[in-house]
Design a protein around this motif. Structure first.
Motif, short mmCIF file in Angstrom:
data_model
loop_
_atom_site.label_atom_id
_atom_site.label_comp_id
_atom_site.label_asym_id
_atom_site.label_seq_id
_atom_site.Cartn_x
_atom_site.Cartn_y
_atom_site.Cartn_z
N VAL A 14 -25.18 6.48 0.45
CA VAL A 14 -24.06 7.36 0.79
C VAL A 14 -23.94 7.49 2.31
CG1 VAL A 14 -23.23 9.75 0.64
CG2 VAL A 14 -24.11 8.61 -1.39
N ALA A 15 -25.07 7.63 3.00
CA ALA A 15 -25.03 7.72 4.47
C ALA A 15 -24.52 6.43 5.09
CB ALA A 15 -26.43 8.04 5.00
N ILE A 17 -22.40 4.25 3.69
CA ILE A 17 -20.95 4.21 3.44
C ILE A 17 -20.22 5.11 4.41
CG2 ILE A 17 -19.16 4.84 1.78
CD1 ILE A 17 -21.12 3.89 -0.43
N ALA A 18 -20.75 6.32 4.62
CA ALA A 18 -20.11 7.26 5.54
C ALA A 18 -20.13 6.73 6.97
CB ALA A 18 -20.82 8.61 5.48
N GLY A 19 -21.23 6.13 7.37
CA GLY A 19 -21.32 5.57 8.72
C GLY A 19 -20.33 4.45 8.96
N VAL A 20 -20.17 3.59 7.98
CA VAL A 20 -19.22 2.48 8.12
C VAL A 20 -17.79 2.99 8.15
CG1 VAL A 20 -18.29 0.45 6.94
CG2 VAL A 20 -20.75 0.76 7.11
N LEU A 21 -17.48 3.95 7.30
CA LEU A 21 -16.12 4.49 7.28
C LEU A 21 -15.79 5.28 8.55
CD1 LEU A 21 -15.67 5.57 3.56
CD2 LEU A 21 -14.66 3.61 4.74
N LEU A 22 -16.76 5.96 9.12
CA LEU A 22 -16.52 6.72 10.34
C LEU A 22 -16.26 5.81 11.54
CD1 LEU A 22 -19.10 9.62 10.12
CD2 LEU A 22 -16.62 9.80 10.11
N GLN A 23 -16.74 4.58 11.50
CA GLN A 23 -16.54 3.67 12.62
C GLN A 23 -15.11 3.19 12.73
OE1 GLN A 23 -19.36 0.51 13.02
NE2 GLN A 23 -21.05 1.84 12.47
N SER A 24 -14.33 3.29 11.68
CA SER A 24 -12.94 2.82 11.73
C SER A 24 -11.98 3.96 12.00
CB SER A 24 -12.59 2.12 10.41
OG SER A 24 -12.69 3.04 9.35
N LYS A 25 -12.42 4.99 12.73
CA LYS A 25 -11.61 6.18 12.96
C LYS A 25 -10.39 5.91 13.83
CE LYS A 25 -14.11 7.66 16.95
NZ LYS A 25 -14.23 8.71 17.87
N GLY A 26 -10.46 4.94 14.73
CA GLY A 26 -9.35 4.70 15.64
C GLY A 26 -8.29 3.76 15.08
N GLU A 27 -8.48 3.27 13.89
CA GLU A 27 -7.55 2.31 13.31
C GLU A 27 -6.72 2.98 12.22
OE1 GLU A 27 -9.94 -0.85 11.88
OE2 GLU A 27 -10.92 -1.17 13.79
N GLU A 28 -5.71 2.27 11.78
CA GLU A 28 -4.92 2.77 10.66
C GLU A 28 -5.69 2.58 9.37
OE1 GLU A 28 -1.22 0.74 10.73
OE2 GLU A 28 -0.68 1.45 12.71
N LEU A 29 -5.12 3.00 8.27
CA LEU A 29 -5.81 2.91 6.98
C LEU A 29 -6.09 1.46 6.61
CD1 LEU A 29 -6.89 4.54 4.63
CD2 LEU A 29 -4.65 4.38 3.56
N GLY A 30 -5.27 0.53 7.06
CA GLY A 30 -5.50 -0.88 6.77
C GLY A 30 -6.78 -1.39 7.41
N GLY A 31 -7.21 -0.78 8.51
CA GLY A 31 -8.44 -1.19 9.17
C GLY A 31 -9.67 -0.89 8.34
N THR A 52 -25.30 2.28 16.28
CA THR A 52 -26.75 2.09 16.24
C THR A 52 -27.37 2.80 15.04
OG1 THR A 52 -26.73 2.00 18.65
CG2 THR A 52 -28.86 2.32 17.60
N ILE A 53 -26.92 4.01 14.77
CA ILE A 53 -27.43 4.75 13.61
C ILE A 53 -27.10 4.02 12.32
CG2 ILE A 53 -27.12 6.86 12.26
CD1 ILE A 53 -26.89 8.36 14.93
N THR A 54 -25.90 3.45 12.24
CA THR A 54 -25.50 2.71 11.04
C THR A 54 -26.39 1.48 10.84
OG1 THR A 54 -23.23 3.45 11.36
CG2 THR A 54 -23.56 1.61 9.87
N ILE A 55 -26.75 0.81 11.91
CA ILE A 55 -27.64 -0.34 11.80
C ILE A 55 -29.01 0.08 11.29
CG2 ILE A 55 -28.92 -2.06 13.16
CD1 ILE A 55 -26.41 -2.43 14.83
N PHE A 56 -29.55 1.18 11.82
CA PHE A 56 -30.86 1.65 11.36
C PHE A 56 -30.81 2.10 9.91
CE2 PHE A 56 -31.89 2.32 15.97
CZ PHE A 56 -32.90 1.37 16.01
N ILE A 57 -29.72 2.74 9.49
CA ILE A 57 -29.59 3.15 8.09
C ILE A 57 -29.52 1.92 7.19
CG2 ILE A 57 -28.05 4.27 6.42
CD1 ILE A 57 -27.36 6.30 8.58
N ALA A 58 -28.81 0.89 7.63
CA ALA A 58 -28.72 -0.34 6.83
C ALA A 58 -30.08 -1.01 6.69
CB ALA A 58 -27.72 -1.30 7.47
#
Length: 76
Positions: A14-15, A17-31, A52-58
């Motif tokens: 879950v963390a 998924i949340a980290g990956v989705l938070l990284q696309s905050k500056g793009e439109e929904l298509g991003g 960096t946190i997302t990489i460590f979680i992965a």
């Protein structure tokens, strides 16, 4: 022990998924669903920390998945 490992893996998933989705905050929904970004931007500040946190979680998720496989196969 099996329950702890399973719950930890679910929480890491879950963390991740949340980290990956938070990284696309500056793009439109298509991003979020694989839209191409036209301009390359370097990561700075909070974006770099989140990346960096997302990489460590992965890495932790992958390691825990391997531990789960080894542990569950040894108990059978």
């Amino acid at each position: 022990m099996n329950v702890f490992l399973s719950i930890a893996q679910i929480l890491l998933g879950v963390a991740l998924i949340a980290g990956v989705l938070l990284q696309s905050k500056g793009e439109e929904l298509g991003g979020v669903f694989g839209g191409a970004q036209g301009v390359y931007q370097t990561r700075r500040g909070l974006d770099r920390v989140l990346f960096t946190i997302t990489i460590f979680i992965a890495i932790a998720f992958f390691a825990l998945a391997l531990i789960n496989v080894i542990f569950f196969s040894a108990n059978q």
